[in-house]
Design a protein around this motif. Sequence first.
Motif, PDB file in Angstrom:
ATOM      1  N   SER A  12       0.804  -1.124   0.178  1.00 48.47           N
ATOM      2  CA  SER A  12      -0.230   0.443  -0.013  1.00 48.47           C
ATOM      3  C   SER A  12       1.077   1.413   0.231  1.00 48.47           C
ATOM      4  O   SER A  12       1.826   1.421   0.885  1.00 48.47           O
ATOM      5  CB  SER A  12      -1.009   0.366   1.106  1.00 48.47           C
ATOM      6  N   TRP A  14       0.360   5.803  -0.432  1.00 48.56           N
ATOM      7  CA  TRP A  14      -0.291   6.716  -0.279  1.00 48.56           C
ATOM      8  C   TRP A  14       0.869   7.528   0.423  1.00 48.56           C
ATOM      9  O   TRP A  14       2.150   7.950   1.146  1.00 48.56           O
ATOM     10  CB  TRP A  14      -1.307   6.626   0.261  1.00 48.56           C
ATOM     11  N   ILE A  41      -4.951   2.903   8.420  1.00 48.90           N
ATOM     12  CA  ILE A  41      -3.942   2.119   8.880  1.00 48.90           C
ATOM     13  C   ILE A  41      -4.671   1.531   9.875  1.00 48.90           C
ATOM     14  O   ILE A  41      -3.973   0.206   9.599  1.00 48.90           O
ATOM     15  CB  ILE A  41      -2.914   3.219  10.102  1.00 48.90           C
ATOM     16  N   HIS A  44      -5.319  -1.662   7.455  1.00 50.46           N
ATOM     17  CA  HIS A  44      -4.487  -2.243   6.784  1.00 50.46           C
ATOM     18  C   HIS A  44      -3.803  -3.463   7.051  1.00 50.46           C
ATOM     19  O   HIS A  44      -3.672  -4.423   7.062  1.00 50.46           O
ATOM     20  CB  HIS A  44      -3.008  -1.086   6.442  1.00 50.46           C
ATOM     21  N   LEU A  48      -3.914  -5.807   4.736  1.00 50.12           N
ATOM     22  CA  LEU A  48      -2.066  -6.345   3.476  1.00 50.12           C
ATOM     23  C   LEU A  48      -2.220  -7.644   4.020  1.00 50.12           C
ATOM     24  O   LEU A  48      -2.880  -8.370   5.185  1.00 50.12           O
ATOM     25  CB  LEU A  48      -1.566  -5.482   4.813  1.00 50.12           C
ATOM     26  N   LEU A  54       3.275  -1.499   3.328  1.00 48.34           N
ATOM     27  CA  LEU A  54       2.750  -0.014   3.702  1.00 48.34           C
ATOM     28  C   LEU A  54       3.840   1.214   4.048  1.00 48.34           C
ATOM     29  O   LEU A  54       4.302   1.393   4.867  1.00 48.34           O
ATOM     30  CB  LEU A  54       1.698  -0.008   4.913  1.00 48.34           C
ATOM     31  N   ILE A  56       4.355   4.992   3.640  1.00 43.71           N
ATOM     32  CA  ILE A  56       3.607   6.466   3.788  1.00 43.71           C
ATOM     33  C   ILE A  56       4.373   7.939   2.732  1.00 43.71           C
ATOM     34  O   ILE A  56       5.229   7.575   3.906  1.00 43.71           O
ATOM     35  CB  ILE A  56       2.694   6.741   5.139  1.00 43.71           C
ATOM     36  N   ALA A 146       0.096   2.335  13.777  1.00 43.91           N
ATOM     37  CA  ALA A 146       0.574   0.925  12.858  1.00 43.91           C
ATOM     38  C   ALA A 146       0.600  -0.032  13.901  1.00 43.91           C
ATOM     39  O   ALA A 146      -0.169  -0.950  13.906  1.00 43.91           O
ATOM     40  CB  ALA A 146       1.284   1.715  12.215  1.00 43.91           C
ATOM     41  N   LYS A 189       3.960  -5.689   8.160  1.00 41.60           N
ATOM     42  CA  LYS A 189       3.012  -6.393   9.136  1.00 41.60           C
ATOM     43  C   LYS A 189       3.597  -8.085   8.216  1.00 41.60           C
ATOM     44  O   LYS A 189       3.964  -8.765   7.599  1.00 41.60           O
ATOM     45  CB  LYS A 189       2.239  -6.800   7.892  1.00 41.60           C
ATOM     46  N   ASP A 250      -3.836   2.256  -2.793  1.00 40.10           N
ATOM     47  CA  ASP A 250      -3.545   3.270  -2.851  1.00 40.10           C
ATOM     48  C   ASP A 250      -5.544   4.002  -2.140  1.00 40.10           C
ATOM     49  O   ASP A 250      -5.399   4.386  -3.373  1.00 40.10           O
ATOM     50  CB  ASP A 250      -2.982   4.399  -3.988  1.00 40.10           C
TER      51      ASP A 250
END
Length: 301
Positions: A12, A14, A41, A44, A48, A54, A56, A146, A189, A250
Motif C-alpha cells: 500500500s 499513499w 492505517i 491495513h 495487507l 505499507l 507512507i 500502525a 506486516k 492507494d
Amino acid sequence: MLEIEPGSVALSLWSPPYFVGKNYEKDETFESWQLLLKKVIENHALVLKSGGFLAINIADILCFKDENMPKIQALNISNQKCKVTREMVLEARQKYPNYNRYQLAKLLGCSEQTIDRRLHGNNIRGGKYQTQTRVKLVGHYLEKYAQDMGIYLYDKRVWVKDPSWANSQWTSNTLKAVSEFEDLYIFWKPGEYIIDRNKLSTEEWKEWGARGIWYINSVRANDDHEAKFPEELATRIIRLYSAEGDLVLDPFMGSGTTAIAATKTGRKYIGIEKEYCYVKLAENRLKQQTFVQLKLPLNLA
C-alpha cells in the motif's frame, strides 16, 4: 477498504493530506485529520497480506498554528526599510521627555509603529494579532497507529525534492530552512517476504535501492491536482517493495500516479478517492497511459 479481499494487498503506497490547508482538507481539524490517518492505517491490518508493506509519503507540519505559542519576535536588520535605530529613539526621548510616540515619529520622520517596535522590541512575525506557528512532527503518530494494529515501522527514507521556494517565502524573515524534503515511512506486516536482487539492476541498487536518501525532482506543474508526487517516487517504491503481478493499493489515489506506476511495472492496483473530480482525472490519465504503454483496454469498472 473494507470491501477489499483480506490479505490480498502486497504493497500500500499513499500520500495522505498533510494538514496544510489544501482545498480538499480545509474542513479538517487536527483531531479529525489524525482520526482519518488512524482509521486508514487500522484497515491495513485486514487488507495487507502477511509480509506485506505499507509506504507512507508525508512531511512534518512546518506551520502548525498554536494559540499557546509565544509571539515570535525577529529583528531583520538586513531588511529594514527605516534607518531609525533604537538608539536614535532613546536619544530623542531623552531630549523631549514629554513627547509621545506620535510626536517622536514626526520628529524622526518615521511611523509610530517604528517607534513602538524600536522601544519594545515587538517585531512580531505576522503581526501582533496573528496566531503563531511552530513545527509539528507527525511520524510518531503513524508509528503508534500502525504498531497498535500489529504493523511495525520497518524502514525510513528521505525524499529530497527541489526547494519549494514559492511556498516558502515566509522563511525570508526567519532563520528557518526552506522546505526541500519529505519522509517515506515503510511499515511491515509480520510474515515472510522475498528479497529478489534481480528486481533491480546492480546500478539501481547502488544508486537508490540501498540508499536512505532519494533525490527526485518534485512535480513542476500541479495544475490539475494540488499535491501530486512524482511518478519516479512511486515507481521506486513499487519496484522495491513488491513483485510483478502483486496488488498495489492507494487509498488516497488523487491524480492516479500510483496506479500509473503500478501499471507500467506490471502490478495490479486498487485506487480509492473521495473527490469525484480527481476520480475522473485519474481515469483519464490511466486511459491515456494504458493506450500508450500497453495497447490494452482498461476496465475502469
